[in-house]
Write a protein that holds these residues in place. Structure first.
Motif, mmCIF file in Angstrom:
data_model
loop_
_atom_site.group_PDB
_atom_site.id
_atom_site.type_symbol
_atom_site.label_atom_id
_atom_site.label_comp_id
_atom_site.label_asym_id
_atom_site.label_seq_id
_atom_site.Cartn_x
_atom_site.Cartn_y
_atom_site.Cartn_z
ATOM 1 N N VAL A 41 0.902 -1.179 -0.189
ATOM 2 C CA VAL A 41 0.093 -0.153 -0.064
ATOM 3 C C VAL A 41 0.778 1.088 0.017
ATOM 4 O O VAL A 41 1.999 1.457 0.600
ATOM 5 C CB VAL A 41 -0.791 -0.055 1.277
ATOM 6 C CG1 VAL A 41 -0.264 0.166 2.663
ATOM 7 C CG2 VAL A 41 -2.119 0.922 1.008
ATOM 8 N N LEU A 53 -2.262 6.196 4.129
ATOM 9 C CA LEU A 53 -3.370 5.323 3.579
ATOM 10 C C LEU A 53 -3.384 3.974 4.483
ATOM 11 O O LEU A 53 -4.315 3.434 4.774
ATOM 12 C CB LEU A 53 -3.024 4.996 2.281
ATOM 13 C CG LEU A 53 -3.801 3.906 1.242
ATOM 14 C CD1 LEU A 53 -5.525 4.743 1.163
ATOM 15 C CD2 LEU A 53 -3.541 3.573 -0.211
ATOM 16 N N ALA A 54 -2.073 3.652 4.927
ATOM 17 C CA ALA A 54 -1.878 2.427 5.647
ATOM 18 C C ALA A 54 -2.750 2.525 6.864
ATOM 19 O O ALA A 54 -3.197 1.709 7.651
ATOM 20 C CB ALA A 54 -0.486 2.149 5.835
ATOM 21 N N THR A 56 -5.727 3.482 7.402
ATOM 22 C CA THR A 56 -7.059 3.378 7.196
ATOM 23 C C THR A 56 -7.362 2.146 7.177
ATOM 24 O O THR A 56 -8.507 1.922 6.505
ATOM 25 C CB THR A 56 -7.569 4.265 6.194
ATOM 26 O OG1 THR A 56 -7.096 3.709 4.800
ATOM 27 C CG2 THR A 56 -7.045 5.895 6.207
ATOM 28 N N ALA A 57 -6.593 1.075 7.396
ATOM 29 C CA ALA A 57 -6.899 -0.279 7.374
ATOM 30 C C ALA A 57 -8.174 -0.842 7.728
ATOM 31 O O ALA A 57 -8.133 -0.205 8.840
ATOM 32 C CB ALA A 57 -5.760 -1.268 7.254
ATOM 33 N N TYR A 77 -8.955 -0.442 2.826
ATOM 34 C CA TYR A 77 -8.532 0.708 3.193
ATOM 35 C C TYR A 77 -9.581 1.939 2.951
ATOM 36 O O TYR A 77 -10.072 1.784 2.006
ATOM 37 C CB TYR A 77 -7.190 1.325 2.330
ATOM 38 C CG TYR A 77 -5.905 0.377 2.694
ATOM 39 C CD1 TYR A 77 -5.462 0.429 3.888
ATOM 40 C CD2 TYR A 77 -5.864 -0.842 1.881
ATOM 41 C CE1 TYR A 77 -4.310 -0.592 3.998
ATOM 42 C CE2 TYR A 77 -5.037 -1.753 1.950
ATOM 43 C CZ TYR A 77 -4.362 -1.538 3.288
ATOM 44 O OH TYR A 77 -3.188 -2.667 3.349
ATOM 45 N N HIS A 79 -10.203 5.124 2.239
ATOM 46 C CA HIS A 79 -9.521 6.091 1.900
ATOM 47 C C HIS A 79 -9.900 6.183 0.496
ATOM 48 O O HIS A 79 -10.176 5.116 -0.412
ATOM 49 C CB HIS A 79 -8.236 5.925 2.113
ATOM 50 C CG HIS A 79 -7.212 7.261 1.734
ATOM 51 N ND1 HIS A 79 -6.885 7.558 0.569
ATOM 52 C CD2 HIS A 79 -6.745 8.069 2.643
ATOM 53 C CE1 HIS A 79 -6.173 8.972 0.609
ATOM 54 N NE2 HIS A 79 -5.891 9.084 1.782
#
Length: 130
Positions: A41, A53-54, A56-57, A77, A79
């Motif tokens: 990601v 981004l990571a 928002t897993a 994710y 996002h």
């Protein structure tokens, strides 16, 4: 050649029980996909985007749909630049393909998932026929 379709009918007639039993291999596959995708990601948002981004897993499920006779776990994710991937057992049409980094994370997982689903289905057939 004769094929005994009775076990398949038992599975479809007892879909709720079978789908609940499939919860574990589906969840495990979705969790593993999410874990692997964390290596692929993109990190650090675009300029002005405070979210990584990571960070928002998510892993969500199970979602049981009795009309479609399906069970689904979702990971991905939360996002706008990402999305989700679904791991499920469905009688029906396939879902749209996932983003590239999630699709790359699924390589090899589908084989493991098929084995897990096959094991659960055989256990459920044994329970229903005994």
């Amino acid at each position: 050649m004769k094929v005994d379709v009775r076990p398949l009918r038992l599975l479809r007639d007892n879909a709720q029980q079978v789908l609940r039993a499939l919860d574990h291999p589906l969840r495990d596959a979705a969790r593993l996909i999410l874990d692997i995708s964390l290596f692929f990601v993109p990190r650090g948002g675009a300029p002005g985007d405070p979210l990584n981004l990571a960070d928002t897993a998510f892993l969500d499920g199970p979602f049981f749909n009795p009309e479609r006779k399906s069970s689904t776990w979702t990971c991905g994710y939360a996002h706008p630049a990402a999305g989700a991937i679904h791991q499920g057992f469905h009688w029906g049409d396939a879902l749209k393909p996932p983003p590239d980094f999630l699709r790359r994370a699924t390589k090899g997982i589908s084989r493991q998932l098929k084995k897990g689903v096959g094991t659960v289905l055989m256990q459920e057939i044994a329970k229903l026929t005994s």
